[in-house]
Design an enzyme around this catalytic site. Structure first.
Site, PDB file in Angstrom:
ATOM      1  N   CYS A   2      66.591 -28.658 -53.742  1.00 39.39           N
ATOM      2  CA  CYS A   2      67.235 -28.548 -52.783  1.00 39.39           C
ATOM      3  C   CYS A   2      67.226 -30.111 -51.927  1.00 39.39           C
ATOM      4  O   CYS A   2      66.677 -30.957 -52.165  1.00 39.39           O
ATOM      5  CB  CYS A   2      66.493 -27.640 -51.904  1.00 39.39           C
ATOM      6  SG  CYS A   2      66.283 -26.202 -52.580  1.00 39.39           S
ATOM      7  N   ARG A  16      70.961 -27.531 -45.083  1.00 38.22           N
ATOM      8  CA  ARG A  16      70.447 -27.928 -46.311  1.00 38.22           C
ATOM      9  C   ARG A  16      71.299 -27.209 -47.673  1.00 38.22           C
ATOM     10  O   ARG A  16      72.103 -26.406 -47.322  1.00 38.22           O
ATOM     11  CB  ARG A  16      68.919 -27.238 -46.387  1.00 38.22           C
ATOM     12  CG  ARG A  16      68.968 -25.824 -46.362  1.00 38.22           C
ATOM     13  CD  ARG A  16      69.106 -24.798 -47.513  1.00 38.22           C
ATOM     14  NE  ARG A  16      67.841 -25.053 -48.538  1.00 38.22           N
ATOM     15  CZ  ARG A  16      66.625 -24.817 -48.515  1.00 38.22           C
ATOM     16  NH1 ARG A  16      66.206 -23.989 -47.296  1.00 38.22           N
ATOM     17  NH2 ARG A  16      65.566 -25.251 -49.256  1.00 38.22           N
ATOM     18  N   ASN A  79      61.410 -26.858 -52.386  1.00 44.65           N
ATOM     19  CA  ASN A  79      60.186 -26.899 -53.416  1.00 44.65           C
ATOM     20  C   ASN A  79      59.694 -28.178 -53.456  1.00 44.65           C
ATOM     21  O   ASN A  79      60.046 -29.366 -53.570  1.00 44.65           O
ATOM     22  CB  ASN A  79      61.208 -26.654 -54.734  1.00 44.65           C
ATOM     23  CG  ASN A  79      61.414 -25.159 -55.183  1.00 44.65           C
ATOM     24  OD1 ASN A  79      60.601 -24.492 -54.330  1.00 44.65           O
ATOM     25  ND2 ASN A  79      62.248 -25.016 -55.996  1.00 44.65           N
TER      26      ASN A  79
END
Length: 324
Positions: A2, A16, A79
């Site tokens: 991401c 995002r 992550n």
């Protein structure tokens, strides 16, 4: 994988991309001020700021990927596999489960400054939401119109980093990502000059050569450098439409296309959605892999003094405007 970023024109924008090979069934979710969060180790959080963001709602509990509160403070979890380490419950500390972290911060803090103070008392613990939903390995960006910080809980401790770049991706740890930007200090939106040799008649043969060396692969380190560069040099008008459009173009520099990142045979990571929150107006804009039309939900069109979640499905299916 991401990528998260901030952007500021007249208003403050935060958003995002979420890149993964499948969706958990995400929804744009508004948590009003009187919704009760039943915390695992801290009683209840029943009076808090209202939130809007993307969440997987499990048993009427919003598991937020990213959100912004009514005061304009935004937060996203990305992550951080292999580096994230959470703690055991510790007596005398504010023991916040990893999945409670976003509502805990955004529910109680109006600014990054207030978040810093709250973070000094937090013990981020590894209590899972359920057996089916174990702890995700994440780190977080927290931002408002004044600046951004990154929070990482690792084996060597709990870190709160200043984030002058206003971006976050995944591994390696944030301080290493920032250090590696030194490799790109020569990049420029301007055309390059010939420093190679004054004896050779070297000249630019194409526009954009000032950015030669900007990485174009899909790794998190390369995406960090690319979106930091694009964000730093982005320019737009200050209207809402111009600002939102430019923000999606910033995130578009790190889009993941199906087929380019294989996670296992026949399965590919894609940009499931991209989001853009106007922190001043409380509007959550988004696009998806299957729907490039910008959709939006305004938190202030709902009853923010309510006690029940307000949920909107993610709109899928490409919208094509026929001109003739």
């Amino acid at each position: 994988m991401c990528t998260a970023a901030t952007y500021k024109t007249k208003d403050f924008y935060f958003g995002r991309t979420l890149d993964y090979e499948f969706s958990y069934g995400d929804e744009i979710t508004i948590t009003p001020r009187n919704y009760v969060f039943n915390l695992r180790h801290m009683g209840t959080l029943s009076k808090h700021y209202a939130l809007i963001g993307m969440a997987h709602v499990a048993g009427d509990y919003p598991l937020y990927y990213d959100a912004i509160n009514e005061k304009g403070l935004g937060m996203a979890g990305l992550n951080f596999v292999g580096n994230a380490v959470y703690n055991e419950v510790e007596e005398g500390r504010e023991n916040v489960a990893q999945f409670e972290f976003i509502p805990w911060i955004l529910g109680k803090c109006a600014t990054v400054k207030e978040a810093r103070e709250l973070l000094s008392r937090i013990n981020l613990v590894k209590t899972p939401f359920s057996e089916q939903l174990p702890c995700a390995q994440l780190h977080w960006i927290i931002a408002d119109k004044e600046g951004a910080i990154v929070v990482e809980s690792m084996a060597d401790g709990f870190h709160v980093w200043d984030d002058p770049a206003g971006v976050l991706t995944n591994n390696p740890p944030f301080d290493q990502q920032m250090f590696m930007l030194n490799n790109y200090m020569h990049l420029s939106p301007k055309q390059p000059e010939n420093y190679f040799s004054d004896q050779l008649g070297l000249k630019a043969y194409s526009r954009g050569m000032g950015a030669l060396g900007l990485p174009g692969d899909l790794s998190s380190a390369s995406r960090f450098a690319r979106v930091a560069y694009v964000r730093e040099h982005s320019f737009s008008g200050e209207s809402e439409a111009e600002s939102v459009s430019q923000f999606f173009h910033i995130l578009g520099s790190v889009d993941q296309q199906r087929g380019c990142c294989e996670v296992e045979p026949g399965k590919y990571e894609i940009t499931l959605y991209s989001s853009c929150c106007n922190g001043d107006k409380g509007i959550y804009y988004y696009t998806t892999y299957e729907n490039h039309q910008i959709s939006a939900v305004d938190m202030h069109h709902e009853d923010l003094d309510g006690a029940a979640l307000v949920r909107y499905p993610v709109l899928q299916g490409e919208k094509i405007y026929m001109q003739n």
